[in-house]
Motif scaffolding. Structure first.
Motif, PDB file in Angstrom:
ATOM      1  N   CYS A  57       0.826  -1.216   0.000  1.00 55.68           N
ATOM      2  CA  CYS A  57       0.000   0.000   0.000  1.00 55.68           C
ATOM      3  C   CYS A  57       0.859   1.264   0.000  1.00 55.68           C
ATOM      4  CB  CYS A  57      -0.946   0.000   1.196  1.00 55.68           C
ATOM      5  SG  CYS A  57      -2.282  -1.189   1.048  1.00 55.68           S
ATOM      6  N   MET A  58       1.957   1.255   0.739  1.00 55.15           N
ATOM      7  CA  MET A  58       2.839   2.429   0.764  1.00 55.15           C
ATOM      8  C   MET A  58       3.495   2.655  -0.595  1.00 55.15           C
ATOM      9  SD  MET A  58       2.678   4.154   3.473  1.00 55.15           S
ATOM     10  CE  MET A  58       4.127   5.146   3.337  1.00 55.15           C
ATOM     11  N   ILE A  59       3.917   1.574  -1.249  1.00 54.79           N
ATOM     12  CA  ILE A  59       4.516   1.709  -2.580  1.00 54.79           C
ATOM     13  C   ILE A  59       3.482   2.257  -3.564  1.00 54.79           C
ATOM     14  CG2 ILE A  59       5.439   0.393  -4.527  1.00 54.79           C
ATOM     15  CD1 ILE A  59       6.851  -1.390  -2.459  1.00 54.79           C
ATOM     16  N   TRP A  60       2.253   1.760  -3.480  1.00 58.53           N
ATOM     17  CA  TRP A  60       1.179   2.265  -4.347  1.00 58.53           C
ATOM     18  C   TRP A  60       0.907   3.745  -4.076  1.00 58.53           C
ATOM     19  CZ3 TRP A  60      -3.745   4.023  -2.936  1.00 58.53           C
ATOM     20  CH2 TRP A  60      -4.611   4.266  -3.996  1.00 58.53           C
ATOM     21  N   PHE A  61       0.840   4.108  -2.792  1.00 52.08           N
ATOM     22  CA  PHE A  61       0.567   5.493  -2.387  1.00 52.08           C
ATOM     23  C   PHE A  61       1.665   6.439  -2.853  1.00 52.08           C
ATOM     24  CE2 PHE A  61       0.491   8.872   0.877  1.00 52.08           C
ATOM     25  CZ  PHE A  61      -0.810   9.308   0.693  1.00 52.08           C
ATOM     26  N   ILE A  62       2.921   6.053  -2.652  1.00 53.10           N
ATOM     27  CA  ILE A  62       4.050   6.886  -3.075  1.00 53.10           C
ATOM     28  C   ILE A  62       4.096   6.984  -4.600  1.00 53.10           C
ATOM     29  CG2 ILE A  62       6.576   6.988  -3.130  1.00 53.10           C
ATOM     30  CD1 ILE A  62       6.497   5.832  -0.260  1.00 53.10           C
ATOM     31  N   GLY A  63       3.772   5.888  -5.283  1.00 57.55           N
ATOM     32  CA  GLY A  63       3.734   5.916  -6.745  1.00 57.55           C
ATOM     33  C   GLY A  63       2.675   6.869  -7.261  1.00 57.55           C
ATOM     34  N   LYS A  64       1.503   6.872  -6.615  1.00 55.86           N
ATOM     35  CA  LYS A  64       0.443   7.804  -7.019  1.00 55.86           C
ATOM     36  C   LYS A  64       0.892   9.256  -6.845  1.00 55.86           C
ATOM     37  CE  LYS A  64      -3.382   5.656  -8.159  1.00 55.86           C
ATOM     38  NZ  LYS A  64      -4.107   5.911  -9.380  1.00 55.86           N
ATOM     39  N   PHE A  65       1.533   9.558  -5.717  1.00 57.49           N
ATOM     40  CA  PHE A  65       2.017  10.917  -5.495  1.00 57.49           C
ATOM     41  C   PHE A  65       3.124  11.290  -6.468  1.00 57.49           C
ATOM     42  CE2 PHE A  65      -0.129  11.302  -1.353  1.00 57.49           C
ATOM     43  CZ  PHE A  65      -0.590  12.587  -1.519  1.00 57.49           C
ATOM     44  N   PHE A  66       3.961  10.332  -6.852  1.00 55.32           N
ATOM     45  CA  PHE A  66       5.020  10.599  -7.822  1.00 55.32           C
ATOM     46  C   PHE A  66       4.414  10.964  -9.181  1.00 55.32           C
ATOM     47  CE2 PHE A  66       8.074   9.116 -11.037  1.00 55.32           C
ATOM     48  CZ  PHE A  66       9.139   9.933 -10.702  1.00 55.32           C
ATOM     49  N   ILE A  67       3.427  10.190  -9.628  1.00 58.81           N
ATOM     50  CA  ILE A  67       2.756  10.486 -10.899  1.00 58.81           C
ATOM     51  C   ILE A  67       2.059  11.843 -10.834  1.00 58.81           C
ATOM     52  CG2 ILE A  67       0.941   9.724 -12.479  1.00 58.81           C
ATOM     53  CD1 ILE A  67       3.455   8.005 -12.571  1.00 58.81           C
ATOM     54  N   PHE A  68       1.397  12.125  -9.703  1.00 62.66           N
ATOM     55  CA  PHE A  68       0.750  13.427  -9.533  1.00 62.66           C
ATOM     56  C   PHE A  68       1.773  14.564  -9.609  1.00 62.66           C
ATOM     57  CE2 PHE A  68      -0.455  16.880  -6.612  1.00 62.66           C
ATOM     58  CZ  PHE A  68      -1.579  17.338  -7.278  1.00 62.66           C
ATOM     59  N   GLY A  69       2.933  14.370  -8.996  1.00 56.84           N
ATOM     60  CA  GLY A  69       3.989  15.389  -9.045  1.00 56.84           C
ATOM     61  C   GLY A  69       4.504  15.613 -10.450  1.00 56.84           C
ATOM     62  N   LEU A  70       4.661  14.536 -11.214  1.00 59.92           N
ATOM     63  CA  LEU A  70       5.104  14.686 -12.601  1.00 59.92           C
ATOM     64  C   LEU A  70       4.091  15.458 -13.433  1.00 59.92           C
ATOM     65  CD1 LEU A  70       6.671  11.217 -13.479  1.00 59.92           C
ATOM     66  CD2 LEU A  70       7.840  13.380 -13.132  1.00 59.92           C
ATOM     67  N   LYS A  71       2.804  15.138 -13.261  1.00 59.38           N
ATOM     68  CA  LYS A  71       1.767  15.849 -14.011  1.00 59.38           C
ATOM     69  C   LYS A  71       1.709  17.324 -13.624  1.00 59.38           C
ATOM     70  CE  LYS A  71      -1.264  11.916 -14.842  1.00 59.38           C
ATOM     71  NZ  LYS A  71      -2.582  11.329 -14.595  1.00 59.38           N
ATOM     72  N   ALA A  72       1.841  17.609 -12.325  1.00 59.00           N
ATOM     73  CA  ALA A  72       1.796  19.003 -11.871  1.00 59.00           C
ATOM     74  C   ALA A  72       2.999  19.786 -12.386  1.00 59.00           C
ATOM     75  CB  ALA A  72       1.739  19.051 -10.346  1.00 59.00           C
ATOM     76  N   SER A  73       4.179  19.193 -12.331  1.00 57.50           N
ATOM     77  CA  SER A  73       5.371  19.908 -12.803  1.00 57.50           C
ATOM     78  C   SER A  73       5.317  20.121 -14.316  1.00 57.50           C
ATOM     79  CB  SER A  73       6.635  19.154 -12.409  1.00 57.50           C
ATOM     80  OG  SER A  73       6.685  17.895 -13.035  1.00 57.50           O
ATOM     81  N   TRP A  74       4.752  19.188 -15.065  1.00 55.68           N
ATOM     82  CA  TRP A  74       4.607  19.365 -16.505  1.00 55.68           C
ATOM     83  C   TRP A  74       3.651  20.522 -16.811  1.00 55.68           C
ATOM     84  CZ3 TRP A  74       6.904  18.908 -20.798  1.00 55.68           C
ATOM     85  CH2 TRP A  74       6.224  18.949 -22.003  1.00 55.68           C
ATOM     86  N   GLY A  75       2.559  20.620 -16.048  1.00 58.09           N
ATOM     87  CA  GLY A  75       1.617  21.716 -16.244  1.00 58.09           C
ATOM     88  C   GLY A  75       2.245  23.067 -15.930  1.00 58.09           C
ATOM     89  N   ILE A  76       3.020  23.122 -14.856  1.00 57.53           N
ATOM     90  CA  ILE A  76       3.690  24.372 -14.487  1.00 57.53           C
ATOM     91  C   ILE A  76       4.724  24.742 -15.537  1.00 57.53           C
ATOM     92  CG2 ILE A  76       5.243  25.415 -12.783  1.00 57.53           C
ATOM     93  CD1 ILE A  76       3.725  23.752 -10.654  1.00 57.53           C
ATOM     94  N   LEU A  77       5.462  23.766 -16.052  1.00 62.50           N
ATOM     95  CA  LEU A  77       6.467  24.039 -17.076  1.00 62.50           C
ATOM     96  C   LEU A  77       5.822  24.553 -18.365  1.00 62.50           C
ATOM     97  CD1 LEU A  77       9.486  23.857 -17.797  1.00 62.50           C
ATOM     98  CD2 LEU A  77       9.015  21.593 -18.689  1.00 62.50           C
ATOM     99  N   LYS A  78       4.686  23.968 -18.761  1.00 64.34           N
ATOM    100  CA  LYS A  78       3.991  24.459 -19.950  1.00 64.34           C
ATOM    101  C   LYS A  78       3.533  25.902 -19.755  1.00 64.34           C
ATOM    102  CE  LYS A  78       0.852  21.324 -20.552  1.00 64.34           C
ATOM    103  NZ  LYS A  78      -0.243  20.487 -21.062  1.00 64.34           N
ATOM    104  N   LEU A  79       3.012  26.215 -18.576  1.00 69.47           N
ATOM    105  CA  LEU A  79       2.571  27.574 -18.292  1.00 69.47           C
ATOM    106  C   LEU A  79       3.742  28.551 -18.338  1.00 69.47           C
ATOM    107  CD1 LEU A  79       0.177  29.392 -17.321  1.00 69.47           C
ATOM    108  CD2 LEU A  79       1.052  29.002 -15.025  1.00 69.47           C
ATOM    109  N   LEU A  80       4.858  28.181 -17.725  1.00 64.21           N
ATOM    110  CA  LEU A  80       6.029  29.059 -17.741  1.00 64.21           C
ATOM    111  C   LEU A  80       6.549  29.277 -19.157  1.00 64.21           C
ATOM    112  CD1 LEU A  80       8.174  28.032 -14.659  1.00 64.21           C
ATOM    113  CD2 LEU A  80       7.144  30.238 -15.121  1.00 64.21           C
ATOM    114  N   CYS A  81       6.602  28.228 -19.944  1.00 65.48           N
ATOM    115  CA  CYS A  81       7.089  28.372 -21.318  1.00 65.48           C
ATOM    116  C   CYS A  81       6.171  29.263 -22.133  1.00 65.48           C
ATOM    117  CB  CYS A  81       7.219  26.999 -21.974  1.00 65.48           C
ATOM    118  SG  CYS A  81       8.631  26.063 -21.394  1.00 65.48           S
ATOM    119  N   THR A  82       4.863  29.126 -21.938  1.00 60.76           N
ATOM    120  CA  THR A  82       3.908  29.904 -22.721  1.00 60.76           C
ATOM    121  C   THR A  82       3.892  31.366 -22.305  1.00 60.76           C
ATOM    122  OG1 THR A  82       2.537  27.941 -22.909  1.00 60.76           O
ATOM    123  CG2 THR A  82       1.502  30.035 -23.425  1.00 60.76           C
TER     124      THR A  82
END
Length: 71
Positions: free
Chosen positions: A9-34
């Protein structure tokens, strides 16, 4: 048995947060570039005398923005 289940469960939970972090950082990077980097690069090209490169990039960016916003 509880330890194995807890570890899975901890590995699943940490994996979910890792994917969420990647998606959030990609969105912020797109906004900064634009909003920040692309206009600064275009202004720098105009100031540096590279209008023949800056205007086609601006036109292509405008067309892409119109096409993406319509779909």
């Amino acid at each position: 048995m509880f330890t194995i289940l807890f570890t899975i469960c901890m590995i699943w939970f940490i994996g979910k947060f890792f994917i969420f972090g990647l998606k959030a950082s990609w969105g912020i990077l797109k906004l900064l570039c634009t909003v920040v980097f692309f206009p600064v690069i275009l202004i720098g090209m105009v100031v540096g005398g590279l209008l023949y490169i800056a205007f086609p990039l601006l036109i292509i960016g405008g067309i892409l923005a119109l096409v993406v916003s319509r779909s």
